[in-house]
Design a protein around this motif. Structure first.
Motif, PDB file in Angstrom:
ATOM      1  N   THR A 244       0.831  -1.201   0.000  1.00 43.45           N
ATOM      2  CA  THR A 244       0.000   0.000   0.000  1.00 43.45           C
ATOM      3  C   THR A 244       0.869   1.255   0.000  1.00 43.45           C
ATOM      4  O   THR A 244       0.359   2.370  -0.064  1.00 43.45           O
ATOM      5  CB  THR A 244      -0.918   0.035   1.236  1.00 43.45           C
ATOM      6  OG1 THR A 244      -0.101   0.048   2.417  1.00 43.45           O
ATOM      7  CG2 THR A 244      -1.832  -1.176   1.259  1.00 43.45           C
ATOM      8  N   ALA A 245       2.194   1.058   0.076  1.00 43.06           N
ATOM      9  CA  ALA A 245       3.136   2.176   0.023  1.00 43.06           C
ATOM     10  C   ALA A 245       4.458   1.678  -0.542  1.00 43.06           C
ATOM     11  O   ALA A 245       4.808   0.499  -0.376  1.00 43.06           O
ATOM     12  CB  ALA A 245       3.350   2.773   1.425  1.00 43.06           C
ATOM     13  N   ILE A 246       5.164   2.576  -1.225  1.00 41.73           N
ATOM     14  CA  ILE A 246       6.481   2.252  -1.781  1.00 41.73           C
ATOM     15  C   ILE A 246       7.485   3.311  -1.347  1.00 41.73           C
ATOM     16  O   ILE A 246       7.236   4.511  -1.500  1.00 41.73           O
ATOM     17  CB  ILE A 246       6.448   2.179  -3.321  1.00 41.73           C
ATOM     18  CG1 ILE A 246       5.589   1.007  -3.787  1.00 41.73           C
ATOM     19  CG2 ILE A 246       7.866   2.058  -3.886  1.00 41.73           C
ATOM     20  CD1 ILE A 246       5.414   0.931  -5.303  1.00 41.73           C
ATOM     21  N   PHE A 247       8.581   2.861  -0.789  1.00 42.68           N
ATOM     22  CA  PHE A 247       9.714   3.738  -0.463  1.00 42.68           C
ATOM     23  C   PHE A 247      10.830   3.398  -1.434  1.00 42.68           C
ATOM     24  O   PHE A 247      11.277   2.254  -1.516  1.00 42.68           O
ATOM     25  CB  PHE A 247      10.168   3.519   0.983  1.00 42.68           C
ATOM     26  CG  PHE A 247      11.453   4.219   1.342  1.00 42.68           C
ATOM     27  CD1 PHE A 247      11.677   5.548   0.987  1.00 42.68           C
ATOM     28  CD2 PHE A 247      12.449   3.552   2.035  1.00 42.68           C
ATOM     29  CE1 PHE A 247      12.866   6.186   1.324  1.00 42.68           C
ATOM     30  CE2 PHE A 247      13.636   4.178   2.383  1.00 42.68           C
ATOM     31  CZ  PHE A 247      13.847   5.502   2.018  1.00 42.68           C
ATOM     32  N   ALA A 248      11.277   4.381  -2.203  1.00 42.92           N
ATOM     33  CA  ALA A 248      12.348   4.172  -3.179  1.00 42.92           C
ATOM     34  C   ALA A 248      13.624   4.851  -2.699  1.00 42.92           C
ATOM     35  O   ALA A 248      13.578   5.916  -2.075  1.00 42.92           O
ATOM     36  CB  ALA A 248      11.940   4.726  -4.544  1.00 42.92           C
ATOM     37  N   ALA A 249      14.767   4.247  -2.994  1.00 38.96           N
ATOM     38  CA  ALA A 249      16.053   4.756  -2.518  1.00 38.96           C
ATOM     39  C   ALA A 249      16.529   5.983  -3.266  1.00 38.96           C
ATOM     40  O   ALA A 249      17.601   6.510  -2.964  1.00 38.96           O
ATOM     41  CB  ALA A 249      17.111   3.661  -2.589  1.00 38.96           C
ATOM     42  N   SER A 250      15.755   6.472  -4.238  1.00 35.04           N
ATOM     43  CA  SER A 250      16.072   7.736  -4.909  1.00 35.04           C
ATOM     44  C   SER A 250      14.794   8.337  -5.461  1.00 35.04           C
ATOM     45  O   SER A 250      13.809   7.621  -5.708  1.00 35.04           O
ATOM     46  CB  SER A 250      17.082   7.533  -6.051  1.00 35.04           C
ATOM     47  OG  SER A 250      16.460   6.938  -7.182  1.00 35.04           O
ATOM     48  N   ASP A 251      14.810   9.642  -5.659  1.00 30.71           N
ATOM     49  CA  ASP A 251      13.638  10.313  -6.231  1.00 30.71           C
ATOM     50  C   ASP A 251      13.362   9.827  -7.643  1.00 30.71           C
ATOM     51  O   ASP A 251      12.209   9.694  -8.051  1.00 30.71           O
ATOM     52  CB  ASP A 251      13.857  11.830  -6.252  1.00 30.71           C
ATOM     53  CG  ASP A 251      13.738  12.454  -4.874  1.00 30.71           C
ATOM     54  OD1 ASP A 251      13.261  11.772  -3.949  1.00 30.71           O
ATOM     55  OD2 ASP A 251      14.128  13.628  -4.724  1.00 30.71           O
ATOM     56  N   ALA A 252      14.424   9.588  -8.412  1.00 28.32           N
ATOM     57  CA  ALA A 252      14.230   9.130  -9.791  1.00 28.32           C
ATOM     58  C   ALA A 252      13.464   7.810  -9.811  1.00 28.32           C
ATOM     59  O   ALA A 252      12.532   7.626 -10.612  1.00 28.32           O
ATOM     60  CB  ALA A 252      15.581   8.975 -10.488  1.00 28.32           C
ATOM     61  N   MET A 253      13.839   6.883  -8.927  1.00 30.59           N
ATOM     62  CA  MET A 253      13.116   5.608  -8.883  1.00 30.59           C
ATOM     63  C   MET A 253      11.700   5.798  -8.359  1.00 30.59           C
ATOM     64  O   MET A 253      10.765   5.127  -8.819  1.00 30.59           O
ATOM     65  CB  MET A 253      13.877   4.600  -8.020  1.00 30.59           C
ATOM     66  CG  MET A 253      15.195   4.147  -8.644  1.00 30.59           C
ATOM     67  SD  MET A 253      15.909   2.670  -7.857  1.00 30.59           S
ATOM     68  CE  MET A 253      16.205   3.259  -6.196  1.00 30.59           C
ATOM     69  N   ALA A 254      11.515   6.721  -7.412  1.00 30.46           N
ATOM     70  CA  ALA A 254      10.167   7.002  -6.913  1.00 30.46           C
ATOM     71  C   ALA A 254       9.286   7.543  -8.036  1.00 30.46           C
ATOM     72  O   ALA A 254       8.113   7.172  -8.162  1.00 30.46           O
ATOM     73  CB  ALA A 254      10.233   7.994  -5.758  1.00 30.46           C
ATOM     74  N   GLN A 255       9.851   8.422  -8.867  1.00 31.06           N
ATOM     75  CA  GLN A 255       9.085   8.977  -9.982  1.00 31.06           C
ATOM     76  C   GLN A 255       8.740   7.894 -10.993  1.00 31.06           C
ATOM     77  O   GLN A 255       7.649   7.888 -11.577  1.00 31.06           O
ATOM     78  CB  GLN A 255       9.882  10.107 -10.617  1.00 31.06           C
ATOM     79  CG  GLN A 255       9.964  11.336  -9.713  1.00 31.06           C
ATOM     80  CD  GLN A 255      10.978  12.362 -10.181  1.00 31.06           C
ATOM     81  OE1 GLN A 255      11.895  12.058 -10.949  1.00 31.06           O
ATOM     82  NE2 GLN A 255      10.836  13.605  -9.722  1.00 31.06           N
TER      83      GLN A 255
END
Length: 351
Positions: A244-255
C-alpha cells in the motif's frame, strides 16, 4: 581587459616597488604591507593586469582555484552539489573548475587523472559515489588537499562530508507506518555506492521497530534510474498482495514507480503512497508532489569548502567525518493506508 604586453614588471614600475614586492602583494604569499598591497593592486587594475594562474602553478604557488571531480553531470544530485559548491567557493574569493571523469576512474585511469590534476588546483573536491577501491587508494596517497562528498562505500583516511541515510530512511518508513501502512515496498538502488544499503538498513529497522516482519517479496532491486523505479513499481503491484506504500532509494526511482502506479489506473496517495530520497528539483513538481528526504546541499557545500580551505592553508582539519541529518519533506504523495487493505495501524516505537 588586460592590455597586450602588460607584465608584472610594468605593475611594479607603476607602483614604485620591486618586482618581488609586487609579486608578494598580488599573490598574498610573503610579507607586504597593507599600504604596498593597496598600491600594487591599484596599479594592476589601472594597467588591466591579471596574475597568470598557470605561471603561479609552475612556480609552486597558489592558483586560488578549487577543482571538483564528478563522474556523472546528468545526475540531479551531483548538479545540486556543484551549484552549492560554486556559491561557497565564491565566498572565499576562489574559483571553481569542474572535471567530469565520465566513469568510475578504474583500470588505471584514476592514477593518470590524479597525476594530471595534481598541482593544477589548490585543493580538490570529489563527488564520486562510484569511486573504485584502487582510485580511493590513489587519493589517500596524494599530497593534495582533498575532501570527499557523500562517499559511503568504505572507511577512508580522507575527510568526508556526507548526509545521513539510515535515520532518514527510518523516518520515511516510520511516517508510512504512522499512516497505517504495513505492507511497504522498497526499491533499492545498486549496492556499489553504499548509499542504497544504508537506506535499506533504515527501512528494515523502521519495520522492526514497528513490529512488522520483513517480507523479502516487497524488496525490488533497482539501479537508481527512473526506468528501474518503473519496473520495480510494476513488479510490486503485480504481487498477489501488493504494497500500500512504496519507499524508493532515490527520487528518480520514486518517480518511475509513480508512473507504474498511474499505468495501473491507481491513485496517489489514495490507493498507494510513495516516498523518494534526495529531493531533486523535479520532486516538488511531480503530480502529486513527492514526499522525500533532503540532504542539506548548501550546508554540506559550506562545510566542504571550509574544511578544504583549512587544509590548503596547512591548518589541521576540524573533523575527519562530517555528517548532516536528512530533512524529511512531507508533500502530497503520502496519505493514510486505503480502507479495507490488510494494513492496520500500529503504535510506532521511537528509538
Amino acid at each position: 581587459m588586460k592590455k597586450a604586453g602588460v607584465t608584472l614588471v610594468d605593475v611594479a614600475k607603476l607602483a614604485g616597488v620591486s618586482v618581488m614586492t609586487a609579486s608578494r602583494a598580488l599573490s598574498g604569499e610573503g610579507y607586504a604591507s597593507e599600504e604596498t598591497r593597496t598600491k600594487v593592486q591599484a596599479a594592476a587594475k589601472q594597467l588591466g593586469y591579471t596574475p597568470n594562474a598557470l605561471a603561479r602553478m609552475m612556480k609552486g604557488g597558489k592558483t586560488n582555484v578549487i577543482g571538483v571531480v564528478v563522474n556523472d553531470l546528468t545526475s540531479s544530485v551531483i548538479n545540486c552539489f556543484v551549484t552549492a559548491l560554486s556559491e561557497e567557493v565564491r565566498k572565499v574569493d576562489m574559483d571553481l573548475f569542474i572535471y567530469n571523469s565520465l566513469g568510475d576512474l578504474g583500470d588505471g585511469k584514476g592514477k593518470r587523472v590524479s597525476q594530471m590534476l595534481h598541482g593544477l588546483w589548490d585543493g580538490l573536491v570529489y563527488v564520486l559515489p562510484r569511486m573504485t577501491d584502487d582510485y580511493l587508494e590513489t587519493l589517500e596517497k596524494s599530497s593534495s588537499p582533498i575532501v570527499l562528498i557523500n562517499y559511503f562505500r568504505h572507511e577512508t583516511s580522507l575527510p568526508v562530508v556526507r548526509g545521513d541515510n539510515v535515520n532518514g530512511a527510518h523516518d520515511a518508513v516510520s511516517h508510512l507506518v504512522e499512516l497505517g501502512h504495513r505492507r511497504i515496498g522498497f526499491i533499492r538502488g545498486n549496492a556499489y555506492t553504499g548509499q542504497s544499503d544504508l537506506r535499506e538498513q533504515g527501512y528494515v529497522k523502521a519495520l522492526s521497530d514497528a513490529g512488522i516482519e520483513l517480507d523479502p517479496a516487497l524488496v525490488y532491486q533497482g539501479n537508481f534510474s527512473e526506468q528501474s523505479g518503473m519496473d520495480g513499481g510494476h513488479h510490486l503491484l503485480s504481487l498477489a498482495e501488493p504494497p500500500t506504500a512504496i519507499f524508493a532509494a532515490s527520487d528518480a526511482m520514486a518517480q518511475g514507480a509513480m508512473t507504474a502506479i498511474r499505468e495501473k489506473g491507481l491513485r496517489i496517495p489514495e490507493d498507494i503512497s510513495v516516498i523518494g530520497f534526495d529531493d531533486i528539483p523535479s520532486a516538488a513538481m511531480t503530480r502529486p508532489p513527492l514526499t522525500t528526504l533532503r540532504h542539506p546541499f548548501d550546508a554540506m557545500a559550506h562545510a566542504t569548502v571550509q574544511e578544504l580551505v583549512r587544509r590548503i592553508k596547512g591548518e589541521p582539519g576540524r573533523r575527519h567525518r562530517i555528517e548532516f541529518p536528512s530533512e524529511f519533506v512531507v508533500r502530497e504523495s503520502t496519505g493514510p493506508a486505503p480502507a479495507g487493505s490488510s494494513s492496520k495501524r500500529s503504535r510506532l516505537r521511537r528509538v
